[in-house]
Design an enzyme around this catalytic site. Structure first.
Site, PDB file in Angstrom:
ATOM      1  N   CYS A  89      26.919  52.844  34.464  1.00  0.00           N
ATOM      2  CA  CYS A  89      26.117  53.580  33.490  1.00  0.00           C
ATOM      3  C   CYS A  89      27.039  54.126  32.414  1.00  0.00           C
ATOM      4  O   CYS A  89      28.033  54.789  32.722  1.00  0.00           O
ATOM      5  CB  CYS A  89      25.398  54.721  34.212  1.00  0.00           C
ATOM      6  SG  CYS A  89      24.537  55.844  33.085  1.00  0.00           S
ATOM      7  N   CYS A 137      27.220  58.128  32.617  1.00  0.00           N
ATOM      8  CA  CYS A 137      27.776  58.913  33.727  1.00  0.00           C
ATOM      9  C   CYS A 137      28.717  58.137  34.636  1.00  0.00           C
ATOM     10  O   CYS A 137      29.281  58.711  35.564  1.00  0.00           O
ATOM     11  CB  CYS A 137      26.649  59.543  34.547  1.00  0.00           C
ATOM     12  SG  CYS A 137      25.812  58.379  35.634  1.00  0.00           S
ATOM     13  N   CYS A 148      18.976  55.160  35.243  1.00  0.00           N
ATOM     14  CA  CYS A 148      20.084  55.520  36.126  1.00  0.00           C
ATOM     15  C   CYS A 148      19.615  56.672  36.999  1.00  0.00           C
ATOM     16  O   CYS A 148      19.123  57.669  36.497  1.00  0.00           O
ATOM     17  CB  CYS A 148      21.292  55.946  35.295  1.00  0.00           C
ATOM     18  SG  CYS A 148      22.605  56.692  36.284  1.00  0.00           S
ATOM     19  N   CYS A 205      21.822  60.143  36.284  1.00  0.00           N
ATOM     20  CA  CYS A 205      21.729  60.966  35.070  1.00  0.00           C
ATOM     21  C   CYS A 205      20.431  60.750  34.299  1.00  0.00           C
ATOM     22  O   CYS A 205      20.200  61.415  33.292  1.00  0.00           O
ATOM     23  CB  CYS A 205      22.920  60.705  34.155  1.00  0.00           C
ATOM     24  SG  CYS A 205      22.830  59.125  33.304  1.00  0.00           S
ATOM     25  N   CYS A 223      16.274  43.689  33.133  1.00  0.00           N
ATOM     26  CA  CYS A 223      16.578  43.377  31.740  1.00  0.00           C
ATOM     27  C   CYS A 223      17.171  44.650  31.128  1.00  0.00           C
ATOM     28  O   CYS A 223      16.450  45.612  30.872  1.00  0.00           O
ATOM     29  CB  CYS A 223      15.267  42.971  31.063  1.00  0.00           C
ATOM     30  SG  CYS A 223      15.450  42.383  29.401  1.00  0.00           S
TER      31      CYS A 223
HETATM   32 ZN    ZN Z   1      23.921  57.472  34.546  1.00  0.00          ZN
END
Ligand code: ZN
Length: 138
Positions: free
Chosen positions: A48, A51, A97, A100, A120
Site C-alpha cells: 500500500c 501505509c 487497504c 489504512c 483491478c
Molecule cells: Zn494502507
C-alpha cells in the site's frame, strides 16, 4: 494485524503526492494504461503506497488487458477490505487497504482460476518492492 492507521485528510495530504491522495483518499481512478505497474513483470511484492501494508505478490499478477495492474488474489484476505460501491450507476466491489482504508481499486468476478477474481488496482495506490535476487532475466 490490529495496527489500524487513521489519519486526518490533512495528515494524508502531507504524506501523499496529490495524485496518490486523489486515488487513495478520494477514490479516484488513474487513466488506463498510464500506471507504472500495468505491464511490470518483475518478481516482488506490492505494498500500500499510503501505509506499506503488503497487499499483492507478483506471483498472482497477470495481464488482464484492462489497462490496470490485475491480480487474482491478495497476499492474504485480511490485508484488504471490500465495500459495496454503487457510484457511476454501477454496482461494483471496492477494494481498500485494511490497515489504512486507502482506496485501491475494484474486484471483479471475471478473473482467472483458481479464484476467478480480478483485483483491478491503481498503480498509484501501490508501491512495488523488488524481490532480492529476483532478477532472473526471463
Ligand atoms: Zn494502507
Amino acid at each position: 494485524m490490529k495496527d489500524k492507521i487513521t489519519k486526518t485528510n490533512e495528515e494524508w495530504r502531507d504524506t501523499l503526492t496529490p495524485e496518490q491522495y486523489r486515488i487513495t483518499r478520494e477514490k479516484g481512478t488513474e487513466r488506463p494504461f498510464t500506471g507504472e505497474y500495468v505491464l511490470l513483470k518483475k518478481k516482488g511484492r506490492y505494498e500500500c503506497v499510503a501505509c506499506g501494508n503488503e497487499l499483492f505478490s507478483s506471483d498472482s499478477k497477470y495481464d488482464s488487458g484492462s489497462g490496470w495492474p490485475s491480480f487474482w488474489e491478495p497476499v492474504s484476505p485480511e490485508k484488504i477490505g471490500t465495500e459495496r460501491d454503487t457510484s457511476l450507476g454501477m454496482v461494483r466491489t471496492e477494494v481498500v487497504c485494511d490497515r489504512c482504508g486507502a482506496h485501491l481499486g475494484h474486484v471483479f468476478e471475471d478473473g482467472p482460476q483458481p479464484t476467478g477474481l480480478r483485483y483491478c488496482i491503481n498503480s498509484v495506490a501501490l508501491e512495488f518492492v523488488e524481490e532480492e535476487g529476483g532478477e532472473s532475466g526471463t
